[in-house]
Scaffold this motif. Structure first.
Motif, PDB file in Angstrom:
ATOM      1  N   ILE A 257       0.805  -1.073   0.134  1.00 10.51           N
ATOM      2  CA  ILE A 257      -0.105  -0.070   0.003  1.00 10.51           C
ATOM      3  C   ILE A 257       0.813   1.269   0.096  1.00 10.51           C
ATOM      4  N   LEU A 258       0.519   2.248  -0.975  1.00 12.75           N
ATOM      5  CA  LEU A 258       1.087   3.700  -0.806  1.00 12.75           C
ATOM      6  C   LEU A 258       0.159   4.548  -0.265  1.00 12.75           C
ATOM      7  N   LEU A 259       0.460   5.109   0.971  1.00  6.27           N
ATOM      8  CA  LEU A 259      -0.583   6.188   1.410  1.00  6.27           C
ATOM      9  C   LEU A 259       0.236   7.664   1.392  1.00  6.27           C
ATOM     10  N   PHE A 260      -0.496   8.599   0.709  1.00  9.94           N
ATOM     11  CA  PHE A 260      -0.010  10.019   0.456  1.00  9.94           C
ATOM     12  C   PHE A 260      -0.398  10.678   1.839  1.00  9.94           C
ATOM     13  N   LEU A 261       0.409  11.333   2.352  1.00  7.40           N
ATOM     14  CA  LEU A 261      -0.094  12.447   3.541  1.00  7.40           C
ATOM     15  C   LEU A 261       1.008  13.575   3.355  1.00  7.40           C
ATOM     16  N   THR A 262       0.908  14.626   4.374  1.00 10.08           N
ATOM     17  CA  THR A 262       1.378  15.954   3.738  1.00 10.08           C
ATOM     18  C   THR A 262       2.660  16.282   4.530  1.00 10.08           C
ATOM     19  N   GLY A 263       3.089  15.903   5.767  1.00 11.99           N
ATOM     20  CA  GLY A 263       4.527  16.175   6.320  1.00 11.99           C
ATOM     21  C   GLY A 263       4.780  15.189   7.419  1.00 11.99           C
ATOM     22  N   GLU A 264       6.047  15.487   7.888  1.00  8.85           N
ATOM     23  CA  GLU A 264       6.796  14.702   8.714  1.00  8.85           C
ATOM     24  C   GLU A 264       5.792  14.284  10.105  1.00  8.85           C
ATOM     25  N   GLU A 265       5.325  14.878  10.688  1.00 10.61           N
ATOM     26  CA  GLU A 265       4.650  14.905  11.835  1.00 10.61           C
ATOM     27  C   GLU A 265       3.318  13.948  11.867  1.00 10.61           C
ATOM     28  N   GLU A 266       2.451  14.464  10.644  1.00  7.75           N
ATOM     29  CA  GLU A 266       1.484  13.609  10.367  1.00  7.75           C
ATOM     30  C   GLU A 266       1.719  12.162   9.841  1.00  7.75           C
ATOM     31  N   ILE A 267       2.818  12.145   9.173  1.00  4.33           N
ATOM     32  CA  ILE A 267       3.269  10.761   8.569  1.00  4.33           C
ATOM     33  C   ILE A 267       3.601   9.825   9.898  1.00  4.33           C
ATOM     34  N   GLU A 268       4.499  10.340  10.775  1.00  5.63           N
ATOM     35  CA  GLU A 268       4.985   9.512  12.031  1.00  5.63           C
ATOM     36  C   GLU A 268       4.008   9.102  12.743  1.00  5.63           C
ATOM     37  N   ILE A 295       6.319   2.051   6.679  1.00  8.19           N
ATOM     38  CA  ILE A 295       7.410   2.671   6.524  1.00  8.19           C
ATOM     39  C   ILE A 295       7.267   4.160   6.219  1.00  8.19           C
ATOM     40  N   PRO A 296       7.784   5.157   6.871  1.00 14.09           N
ATOM     41  CA  PRO A 296       7.535   6.668   6.605  1.00 14.09           C
ATOM     42  C   PRO A 296       8.541   7.077   5.665  1.00 14.09           C
ATOM     43  N   PHE A 297       8.175   8.018   4.889  1.00 15.88           N
ATOM     44  CA  PHE A 297       9.098   8.588   3.922  1.00 15.88           C
ATOM     45  C   PHE A 297       8.846  10.076   3.747  1.00 15.88           C
ATOM     46  N   TYR A 298       9.733  10.848   4.133  1.00 11.63           N
ATOM     47  CA  TYR A 298       9.893  12.400   3.976  1.00 11.63           C
ATOM     48  C   TYR A 298      11.046  12.780   3.744  1.00 11.63           C
ATOM     49  N   SER A 299      11.381  14.078   3.264  1.00  7.82           N
ATOM     50  CA  SER A 299      12.807  14.422   2.805  1.00  7.82           C
ATOM     51  C   SER A 299      13.823  14.450   4.022  1.00  7.82           C
ATOM     52  N   SER A 300      13.261  14.984   4.938  1.00 12.22           N
ATOM     53  CA  SER A 300      14.156  15.142   6.142  1.00 12.22           C
ATOM     54  C   SER A 300      14.492  13.755   6.995  1.00 12.22           C
ATOM     55  N   LEU A 301      14.312  12.655   6.516  1.00 10.83           N
ATOM     56  CA  LEU A 301      14.451  11.534   6.793  1.00 10.83           C
ATOM     57  C   LEU A 301      16.030  11.090   6.648  1.00 10.83           C
ATOM     58  N   SER A 330       3.982   8.551   2.634  1.00  7.29           N
ATOM     59  CA  SER A 330       4.831   9.155   2.208  1.00  7.29           C
ATOM     60  C   SER A 330       4.319  10.797   1.903  1.00  7.29           C
ATOM     61  N   THR A 331       5.008  11.573   1.674  1.00  5.32           N
ATOM     62  CA  THR A 331       4.910  13.109   1.163  1.00  5.32           C
ATOM     63  C   THR A 331       4.872  12.843  -0.363  1.00  5.32           C
ATOM     64  N   ASN A 332       4.468  13.926  -0.902  1.00  6.65           N
ATOM     65  CA  ASN A 332       4.265  14.063  -2.152  1.00  6.65           C
ATOM     66  C   ASN A 332       5.639  13.461  -2.970  1.00  6.65           C
TER      67      ASN A 332
END
Ligand code: ADP
Ligand code: MG
Length: 716
Positions: A257-268, A295-301, A330-332
């Protein structure tokens, strides 16, 4: 000599690597088999023919078809940059994509990352001069390079990837490259996009009316995708997203599954909740439901953790039990630049965090906003890469058709343009209004940028670049930060400003885990300097160094080791730029004086981001623009000073200012007199307060010497 498909295929099957003269590894053969399955592989002959016959081509193809990883390699076989001493560049809007793809392509070519294949992103150059012949770099890095090498002489081919994302730097690069292509017939240009508005780019790149830019289409490789909408709009998209992921896990066949959310805190947070619920499900139904990894994914990881999205799903918990499932949240970033194999279900809440610039109040902020229809389509396409899949849109079909914009709104139309304008002026572009933009920015945004650069003394009154402006343009920083850093030796605090700038260039250093908020806040309080958040940042960095970069120390103080390491790295990079321009590194030993001077230097850069307290309810009004703001709860000021300078602006429940320090009004008038020229101020409490300061000063000096102020602030 033209390189053909059969020749490339022979080279690929050869025993020795033509780029290293070493025998190929086992991994090479495995990866080669995977590459052969990519749609682009079958079109190799056609591509090489078109590439050899045209200077500029446009390529479109869905994500995962192999554009980013394969095209640059084919170009390398054709250009032979390693023999001819040239470089093939492939730009990426996202630094994460540049790093990840470079790693993948280095593996595919069986070379070491950072040698023949490398990447360059802001503050990190993973290339070797003379060895690297294929470089994945962020679009802003190539733009910077153009400032010092206007014809980009060292490249044989430049590939602009993901142009449909319409980032500011990519848009400007398209204009520059169009111009360079006229002067350098030997330079080849490939423009790659995922969606179908290719015609706009093809038309734009027609250099002459008799030669048309050809379009290279990679056929669809996706399997059918079933799209589901909600019956009613969802009010809490995060909660709806979590519910949907768990529903899929419970009821749907195997597949990730791939879920799109918006930012680090929301994703964690979402990952934690999904994990908790999935563990419950597993314990209750061990025979029918498999394990789940989130598995979280955002650019500051950190990069090692980013790589985890490519891990396979977990196996069954018991030998004959149901197999596991992987959920990437993940973010965008995962929408465009990265393709994860094995995704069968996409959950799309229909929003992403987008940069919005309001030129009237001069603030740029990140807002959670609806995505475009093109984005929604792009998101859905990830579900059909392995086999037929499903996409769950957490909005109604009516909203999809009537409310979403058709395509992504170009960044150039919604950004602060000051950095870009400074770079364009440095590139020698005189007429910014008539520059050949692919979409022309709003005149107001251009005016605001010119005005800011003039106040910063980067441009003179006629719009010409000043000596100061020329140095400012060399820093990979916003003009305000660059200015503040360059003038800091006058305030004898350049060492400290360097640290503060580095700390301001990384994502948040503070960790605040949900279940330990109180502990985290207490730890932060211990490091807080009451005079201002900038001084707190300085203190954190200094303590980090004093504690020998110790992991345990950062852990105990709820600080992000990764962010601090990055800040340290950025500090080193900026320091070397300062040394190149003979900007001295100075410190004062008197701490009280030092803290004061630091805030004075801040004023030299950020005089436009000052707020004044109105009344005693704790409300602030931004200077000149009269926007009501409040100090963000994260702000560490001991009191509520009358005047503050701030670096960030966020709109959550109300407009907040972040990273705030106290300043004195005398400094505003002394160090940025031309901006604080009272005749340009709207009437109000702020103007009256400033007038009192001017009068007091005039009283002391005998007369109001506004002209001298103007002079001194210009020089700075
Ligand atoms: P496109 O640019 O057309 O979207 P890519 O060239 O990025 O396609 O991807 C082609 C294939 O390479 C995809 O199947 C993707 O899964 C795989 N791939 C790309 N990067 C990596 C990576 N870092 N690790 C594993 N697989 C990757
Ligand atoms: Mg790509």
């Amino acid at each position: 000599r033209k390189v053909t498909g059969p020749q490339v295929r022979t080279a690929l099957e050869y025993d020795t690597n033509p780029f290293t003269k070493q025998p190929y590894s086992k991994q090479y053969k495995t990866l080669l088999e995977a590459r052969k399955k990519l749609p682009i592989y079958a079109q190799m002959d056609e591509f090489l023919k078109m590439f050899s016959e045209h200077q500029i081509i446009v390529i479109i193809g869905e994500t995962g078809s192999g554009k980013t990883t394969q095209i640059p390699q084919l170009v390398a076989y054709s250009d032979l940059p390693h023999i001819k001493g040239k470089v093939v560049a492939c730009t990426q809007p996202e630094h994460v994509a540049a790093m990840s793809v470079a790693k993948r392509v280095a593996d595919e070519l069986d070379v070491q990352l950072g040698r023949q294949v490398g990447y360059s992103i802001r503050f990190e150059d993973m290339t070797e001069l003379g060895t690297t012949f294929l470089n994945y770099l962020t679009d802003d890095m190539l733009l910077r390079e153009a400032m010092n090498d206007p014809t980009l002489e060292r490249y044989s081919t430049i590939i602009l990837d993901e142009v449909h994302q319409r980032t500011l730097a990519t848009d400007i690069l398209m204009s520059l490259l169009k111009n360079i292509a006229r002067k350098r017939p030997d330079l080849k240009i490939i423009v790659m996009a995922a969606t179908l508005n290719a015609l706009k780019f093809q038309k734009y790149f027609n250099l002459r009316s008799d030669v048309k830019v050809p379009l290279f289409k990679v056929p669809r490789s996706t399997h059918p995708i079933e799209v589901f909408y909600t019956q009613e709009p969802e009010f809490d998209y995060v909660e709806a997203a979590i519910r949907t992921v768990l529903m899929i896990h419970r009821a749907e066949d195997q597949g990730d599954i791939l879920l799109f959310l918006t930012g680090e805190e929301e994703i964690e947070n979402a990952c934690r909740k999904i994990k908790l619920e999935a563990d419950d499900l597993l314990n209750q139904n061990p025979d029918s439901i498999g394990p789940l990894v989130c598995i979280p994914f955002y650019s500051s990881l950190p990069p090692q953790q980013q790589q985890r999205i490519f891990d396979s799903a977990p196996g069954p918990r018991t030998p004959n039990g149901p197999t596991g499932r992987k959920v990437v949240v993940s973010t965008n970033i995962a929408e465009n630049s990265l393709t994860i194999n094995g995704i069968v279900y996409v959950v799309d809440p229909g929003v992403s965090e987008q940069k919005v610039y309001n030129p009237r109040i001069r603030v740029e902020s990140l807002l959670v906003s609806p995505i475009s229809r093109a984005s929604a389509q792009q998101r859905a396409s990830h579900a059909g890469r392995t086999r037929s899949g499903k996409c769950f849109r957490l909005y109604t079909e009516k909203d999809f058709k009537n409310e979403l914009e058709e395509g992504t709104f170009p960044e150039i139309l919604r950004s602060n343009l000051s950095s870009t304008v400074l770079q364009l002026v440095k590139l020698g572009i005189k007429d910014l209004v008539r520059f050949d933009y692919i979409d022309v920015p709003a005149p107001e945004a251009l005016m605001r940028a010119l005005e800011l650069l003039n106040y910063l003394a980067a441009l003179d009154d006629d719009g010409n670049l000043t000596a100061l402006g020329a140095i400012m343009a060399e820093f990979p920083l916003d003009p305000q930060l660059a200015k503040m850093l360059i003038v800091s030796p006058e305030f004898k605090c350049s060492n400290e400003m360097l640290t503060i700038t580095a700390m301001m260039s990384v994502p948040n250093v503070w960790l605040r885990p949900n279940n330990q908020r109180r502990e985290a806040d207490a730890a932060k309080a211990l490091l807080t300097v009451p005079d201002g958040d900038h001084l707190t940042l300085l203190n954190v960095y200094n303590q980090y160094v004093q504690n020998q970069y110790d992991k345990n120390w950062t852990w105990q103080h709820y600080l992000s080791q990764h962010a601090l390491q990055q800040a340290d790295n950025i500090r080193t990079q900026l320091k070397s730029i300062m040394e190149r321009f003979d900007i001295d590194l100075i410190s004062l030993s008197d701490e009280k004086k030092l803290y004061q001077n630091i805030r004075q230097a801040l004023v030299c850069g950020f005089f436009m981001q000052v707020a004044h307290k109105e009344g005693d309810k704790g409300n602030y009004l931004t200077v000149k623009d009269n926007q009501v703001v409040a100090l963000h709860p994260s702000c560490g000021l001991g009191t509520q000073p009358e005047w503050v300078i701030f670096n960030e602006f966020v709109l959550t429940t109300c407009p907040y200012i972040l990273t705030v320090s106290e300043v004195h009004p005398e400094w505003l008038i002394e160090f940025s007199g031309n901006y604080f020229d009272l005749s340009s101020f709207p009437n109000g409490e702020t103007k009256r307060a400033l007038q009192r300061v001017v009068n007091k000063k005039a009283g002391k000096m005998g007369r109001n010497d506004g002209g001298a102020n103007k002079q001194s602030s210009k020089k700075r």
